[in-house]
Design a protein around this motif. Structure first.
Motif, PDB file in Angstrom:
ATOM      1  N   THR A 259       0.849  -1.187   0.000  1.00  0.00           N
ATOM      2  CA  THR A 259       0.000   0.000   0.000  1.00  0.00           C
ATOM      3  C   THR A 259       0.887   1.240   0.000  1.00  0.00           C
ATOM      4  OG1 THR A 259      -0.087   0.192   2.417  1.00  0.00           O
ATOM      5  CG2 THR A 259      -1.743  -1.235   1.352  1.00  0.00           C
ATOM      6  N   PHE A 260       0.300   2.365  -0.250  1.00  0.00           N
ATOM      7  CA  PHE A 260       1.016   3.639  -0.252  1.00  0.00           C
ATOM      8  C   PHE A 260       1.769   3.831   1.058  1.00  0.00           C
ATOM      9  CE2 PHE A 260       1.300   8.204   0.525  1.00  0.00           C
ATOM     10  CZ  PHE A 260       1.692   8.716  -0.705  1.00  0.00           C
ATOM     11  N   ASP A 261       1.102   3.588   2.183  1.00  0.00           N
ATOM     12  CA  ASP A 261       1.725   3.833   3.484  1.00  0.00           C
ATOM     13  C   ASP A 261       2.732   2.749   3.860  1.00  0.00           C
ATOM     14  OD1 ASP A 261       0.454   6.326   4.418  1.00  0.00           O
ATOM     15  OD2 ASP A 261      -1.382   5.169   4.247  1.00  0.00           O
ATOM     16  N   GLU A 262       2.500   1.531   3.444  1.00  0.00           N
ATOM     17  CA  GLU A 262       3.494   0.475   3.680  1.00  0.00           C
ATOM     18  C   GLU A 262       4.788   0.793   2.950  1.00  0.00           C
ATOM     19  OE1 GLU A 262       0.508  -3.405   4.236  1.00  0.00           O
ATOM     20  OE2 GLU A 262       1.361  -2.922   2.266  1.00  0.00           O
ATOM     21  N   GLU A 263       4.646   1.224   1.721  1.00  0.00           N
ATOM     22  CA  GLU A 263       5.835   1.536   0.930  1.00  0.00           C
ATOM     23  C   GLU A 263       6.560   2.764   1.467  1.00  0.00           C
ATOM     24  OE1 GLU A 263       4.218  -0.379  -3.294  1.00  0.00           O
ATOM     25  OE2 GLU A 263       4.902   1.714  -3.228  1.00  0.00           O
ATOM     26  N   SER A 264       5.817   3.800   1.830  1.00  0.00           N
ATOM     27  CA  SER A 264       6.474   5.017   2.320  1.00  0.00           C
ATOM     28  C   SER A 264       7.190   4.757   3.646  1.00  0.00           C
ATOM     29  CB  SER A 264       5.459   6.153   2.477  1.00  0.00           C
ATOM     30  OG  SER A 264       4.585   5.928   3.562  1.00  0.00           O
ATOM     31  N   ARG A 265       6.604   3.903   4.497  1.00  0.00           N
ATOM     32  CA  ARG A 265       7.237   3.596   5.780  1.00  0.00           C
ATOM     33  C   ARG A 265       8.575   2.890   5.576  1.00  0.00           C
ATOM     34  NH1 ARG A 265       3.296   1.221   7.780  1.00  0.00           N
ATOM     35  NH2 ARG A 265       3.858  -0.937   7.327  1.00  0.00           N
ATOM     36  N   ASP A 266       8.616   1.921   4.668  1.00  0.00           N
ATOM     37  CA  ASP A 266       9.864   1.186   4.430  1.00  0.00           C
ATOM     38  C   ASP A 266      10.879   2.002   3.631  1.00  0.00           C
ATOM     39  OD1 ASP A 266       8.903  -0.970   5.817  1.00  0.00           O
ATOM     40  OD2 ASP A 266       8.444  -2.182   4.050  1.00  0.00           O
ATOM     41  N   LEU A 267      10.390   2.733   2.648  1.00  0.00           N
ATOM     42  CA  LEU A 267      11.304   3.486   1.780  1.00  0.00           C
ATOM     43  C   LEU A 267      11.847   4.733   2.455  1.00  0.00           C
ATOM     44  CD1 LEU A 267       9.378   3.297  -1.617  1.00  0.00           C
ATOM     45  CD2 LEU A 267      11.454   2.045  -1.007  1.00  0.00           C
ATOM     46  N   PHE A 268      10.996   5.462   3.156  1.00  0.00           N
ATOM     47  CA  PHE A 268      11.383   6.779   3.660  1.00  0.00           C
ATOM     48  C   PHE A 268      11.348   6.897   5.179  1.00  0.00           C
ATOM     49  CE2 PHE A 268       9.151   7.271  -0.489  1.00  0.00           C
ATOM     50  CZ  PHE A 268      10.306   7.358  -1.248  1.00  0.00           C
ATOM     51  N   GLY A 269      10.965   5.808   5.846  1.00  0.00           N
ATOM     52  CA  GLY A 269      11.045   5.774   7.295  1.00  0.00           C
ATOM     53  C   GLY A 269       9.855   6.322   8.045  1.00  0.00           C
ATOM     54  N   THR A 270       8.774   6.641   7.334  1.00  0.00           N
ATOM     55  CA  THR A 270       7.617   7.209   8.006  1.00  0.00           C
ATOM     56  C   THR A 270       6.405   7.208   7.088  1.00  0.00           C
ATOM     57  OG1 THR A 270       6.826   9.132   9.277  1.00  0.00           O
ATOM     58  CG2 THR A 270       8.096   9.581   7.279  1.00  0.00           C
ATOM     59  N   ASN A 271       5.248   7.475   7.677  1.00  0.00           N
ATOM     60  CA  ASN A 271       4.009   7.695   6.923  1.00  0.00           C
ATOM     61  C   ASN A 271       3.590   9.146   7.077  1.00  0.00           C
ATOM     62  OD1 ASN A 271       3.788   4.929   6.320  1.00  0.00           O
ATOM     63  ND2 ASN A 271       2.668   4.529   8.215  1.00  0.00           N
ATOM     64  N   ALA A 272       3.111   9.738   6.013  1.00  0.00           N
ATOM     65  CA  ALA A 272       2.571  11.093   6.107  1.00  0.00           C
ATOM     66  C   ALA A 272       1.208  11.037   6.793  1.00  0.00           C
ATOM     67  CB  ALA A 272       2.434  11.706   4.724  1.00  0.00           C
ATOM     68  N   PRO A 273       0.889  12.031   7.611  1.00  0.00           N
ATOM     69  CA  PRO A 273      -0.394  12.012   8.330  1.00  0.00           C
ATOM     70  C   PRO A 273      -1.589  12.173   7.393  1.00  0.00           C
ATOM     71  CG  PRO A 273       0.710  14.127   8.615  1.00  0.00           C
ATOM     72  CD  PRO A 273       1.686  13.226   7.926  1.00  0.00           C
ATOM     73  N   PHE A 274      -2.723  11.620   7.813  1.00  0.00           N
ATOM     74  CA  PHE A 274      -3.985  11.841   7.111  1.00  0.00           C
ATOM     75  C   PHE A 274      -4.555  13.177   7.575  1.00  0.00           C
ATOM     76  CE2 PHE A 274      -3.548   7.295   6.832  1.00  0.00           C
ATOM     77  CZ  PHE A 274      -4.104   6.966   5.608  1.00  0.00           C
ATOM     78  N   LEU A 275      -5.052  13.950   6.660  1.00  0.00           N
ATOM     79  CA  LEU A 275      -5.712  15.206   7.015  1.00  0.00           C
ATOM     80  C   LEU A 275      -7.177  15.133   6.603  1.00  0.00           C
ATOM     81  CD1 LEU A 275      -2.995  17.804   5.951  1.00  0.00           C
ATOM     82  CD2 LEU A 275      -3.476  16.932   8.233  1.00  0.00           C
ATOM     83  N   PRO A 276      -8.059  15.614   7.451  1.00  0.00           N
ATOM     84  CA  PRO A 276      -9.490  15.511   7.130  1.00  0.00           C
ATOM     85  C   PRO A 276      -9.887  16.433   5.990  1.00  0.00           C
ATOM     86  CG  PRO A 276      -9.173  16.827   9.112  1.00  0.00           C
ATOM     87  CD  PRO A 276      -7.829  16.263   8.756  1.00  0.00           C
ATOM     88  N   HIS A 277     -10.958  16.069   5.337  1.00  0.00           N
ATOM     89  CA  HIS A 277     -11.487  16.880   4.237  1.00  0.00           C
ATOM     90  C   HIS A 277     -11.774  18.301   4.698  1.00  0.00           C
ATOM     91  CE1 HIS A 277     -14.709  18.399   1.571  1.00  0.00           C
ATOM     92  NE2 HIS A 277     -14.037  17.760   0.634  1.00  0.00           N
ATOM     93  N   THR A 278     -12.177  18.454   5.950  1.00  0.00           N
ATOM     94  CA  THR A 278     -12.511  19.783   6.485  1.00  0.00           C
ATOM     95  C   THR A 278     -11.297  20.708   6.507  1.00  0.00           C
ATOM     96  OG1 THR A 278     -12.182  18.877   8.713  1.00  0.00           O
ATOM     97  CG2 THR A 278     -14.453  18.985   7.882  1.00  0.00           C
ATOM     98  N   TYR A 279     -10.091  20.125   6.666  1.00  0.00           N
ATOM     99  CA  TYR A 279      -8.865  20.928   6.649  1.00  0.00           C
ATOM    100  C   TYR A 279      -8.686  21.593   5.293  1.00  0.00           C
ATOM    101  CZ  TYR A 279      -3.828  21.862   6.277  1.00  0.00           C
ATOM    102  OH  TYR A 279      -2.607  22.455   6.065  1.00  0.00           O
ATOM    103  N   TYR A 280      -8.848  20.815   4.239  1.00  0.00           N
ATOM    104  CA  TYR A 280      -8.710  21.368   2.896  1.00  0.00           C
ATOM    105  C   TYR A 280      -9.789  22.402   2.608  1.00  0.00           C
ATOM    106  CZ  TYR A 280      -5.735  17.242   2.337  1.00  0.00           C
ATOM    107  OH  TYR A 280      -4.778  16.279   2.501  1.00  0.00           O
ATOM    108  N   GLN A 281     -10.992  22.112   3.022  1.00  0.00           N
ATOM    109  CA  GLN A 281     -12.099  23.026   2.749  1.00  0.00           C
ATOM    110  C   GLN A 281     -11.919  24.349   3.479  1.00  0.00           C
ATOM    111  OE1 GLN A 281     -14.481  22.280   0.368  1.00  0.00           O
ATOM    112  NE2 GLN A 281     -14.726  24.504   0.603  1.00  0.00           N
ATOM    113  N   MET A 282     -11.357  24.290   4.678  1.00  0.00           N
ATOM    114  CA  MET A 282     -11.086  25.517   5.427  1.00  0.00           C
ATOM    115  C   MET A 282     -10.127  26.414   4.657  1.00  0.00           C
ATOM    116  SD  MET A 282      -9.169  25.873   9.115  1.00  0.00           S
ATOM    117  CE  MET A 282      -7.642  25.248   8.377  1.00  0.00           C
TER     118      MET A 282
END
Length: 442
Positions: free
Chosen positions: A137-160
């Motif tokens: 998955t996107f997060d499995e790959e990012s964790r192994d490749l780059f050492g972390t997962n980027a946080p999820f941000l809610p739709h409301t954050y973008y809309q704000m």
């Protein structure tokens, strides 16, 4: 006729045997990266050499694996089997990590190098799997490749943030169209691109030299290319030299001359690679540093620091003022509303995490290209051509996109823990040492 056929068969058999022997020798080479070592005879330098050999061996097959190499020619592979020996490579990675864990457990001066290489090798393993069609998955790959997962941000954050732009931008109606109308006033004419970019990079270099003493013979070349999924690229050649390429497939806006120019040069990738080469490879003889694997935690630091470095070179309103006083006149563009434009850009910059969501959707198969295109246009405020390029980038580089936004945020927090007048020093220490993503997140 019979003799000719038999001769042909014998000759064919000899060729097959020869190829098989070469294949076995190459596998033996890969395995020897760890098998030659014992608890007492293993040294961190020997492992480092084998780490480089292994990375270069993989790079013979995966053309995107090695981003830069400026180490000894003697570590370059001599043979390339027709078939990629996946299982042998993965086994070799595991064995090498086991050796590094033993060194780390000893807790001596080699612990930092051992932990850094071990984190890089986790990425080696994941990238080998991706190269051979074994996806996560996107997060499995990012964790192994780059050492972390980027946080999820809610739709409301973008809309704000979209609502904030709605109030800021003149006119009414679709926010993306209104933003694009404003942005289109600041497109650099192609005839002015080279002058504008060189001027922006020269200013970034001037600001960097005010804080750092760079090698006297450092240099770069600047070229313009097309048919790429990225906007700019630094190809580090070693000996403090870079080739910086700017993609002219899409329209380039005035702020991108500063952002892309500084990101790829000063105090971005060019400086990062130079400091590593000088302080670790040349001064300390740490050969593992001479290999830069693109899909590794090193890129989380490289991309995040390159983006944060723009703020160091152009703090506060300096970017706006430099654009107004220098770049826009050179480009022959009107300076009216440039302040408004940069305020809108600051808000749009916070929307960049929406690109990670598009990446998750595309990699995980939960979002079609059309849905990703509309998402990027709506929440990243990309125009059609930029959104299309972004999708092409995600398809090629997958979870790599987290390095630009989350990497930036993590680097910013790390550097700005100290006093303002120490930010350049903290940044230099970050760029001059074998720091892992885990070190930054502690």
């Amino acid at each position: 006729m019979l003799i000719c056929i038999q001769t042909g068969i014998l000759e064919s058999t000899r060729v097959k045997i020869l190829k098989h022997l070469i294949f076995l020798c190459s596998i033996a080479f890969v395995l020897s990266c760890s098998q030659k070592q014992s608890d007492k005879s293993s040294s961190i330098d020997t492992i480092a050499q084998n780490y480089v050999r292994l990375g270069l061996f993989i790079g013979q097959y995966d053309s995107d694996f090695v981003d830069a190499y400026y180490g000894p020619d003697s570590l370059k592979p001599k043979n390339k089997p027709v078939t990629f020996p996946k299982d042998s490579v993965l086994k070799s990675i595991t064995q090498m990590r086991n050796e590094l864990e033993k060194i780390s457990a000893e807790g001596d001066s080699n612990e930092v190098r051992a932990k850094w290489m071990s984190a890089q090798l986790i990425a080696f393993s994941r990238r080998v799997k991706i190269y051979t069609g074994e996806f996560g998955t996107f997060d499995e790959e990012s964790r192994d490749l780059f050492g972390t997962n980027a946080p999820f941000l809610p739709h409301t954050y973008y809309q704000m943030l979209i609502d904030s732009l709605d109030h800021l931008l003149p006119g009414t109606g679709d926010v993306q169209k209104r933003f694009q109308t404003l942005a289109n006033r600041f497109i650099i004419p192609k005839s002015k691109l080279d002058t504008v970019f060189r001027t922006a990079i020269a200013e970034a270099r001037k600001q960097t030299l005010a804080h750092y003493q760079l090698p006297k013979d450092e240099k770069f070349t600047l070229t313009y290319v097309t048919d790429k999924s990225w906007s700019g690229y630094n190809w580090y050649k070693g000996n403090y030299t870079s080739e910086i390429q700017i993609n002219t497939d899409v329209q380039i806006f005035i702020e991108r001359a500063i952002d892309v120019g500084s990101h790829e040069s000063y105090p971005g990738h060019h400086v990062y690679n130079m400091l590593l080469e000088k302080n670790l490879y040349r001064d300390k003889g740490w050969v593992e540093i001479s290999l830069y694997p693109l899909f590794s935690p090193q890129s989380f630091i490289a991309e995040g620091s390159a983006n944060y470095g723009i703020e160091l070179a152009f703090p506060g309103d300096d970017k706006v003022q430099f654009s107004k006083d220098v770049l826009l006149p050179i480009a022959g563009l009107d300076t009216a509303d440039i302040g408004l434009y940069f305020k809108a850009l600051a808000i749009r910059g916070k929307l960049n995490y929406a690109r990670n969501d598009a990446g998750r959707g595309i990699v995980n198969g939960t979002m079609t290209d059309k849905e990703a295109l509309e998402w990027l246009k709506k929440y990243c405020l990309f125009n059609e051509e930029t959104a299309t390029k972004s999708i092409a980038f995600i398809k090629k580089y997958r979870s790599y996109v987290i390095n630009y936004n989350y990497g930036y945020d993590v680097i910013k927090r790390y550097v700005e823990k100290g006093k303002t007048d120490q930010h350049w020093n903290a940044f230099s220490n970050l760029l001059s040492n074998p720091v892992t993503t885990g070190d930054l997140l502690k």
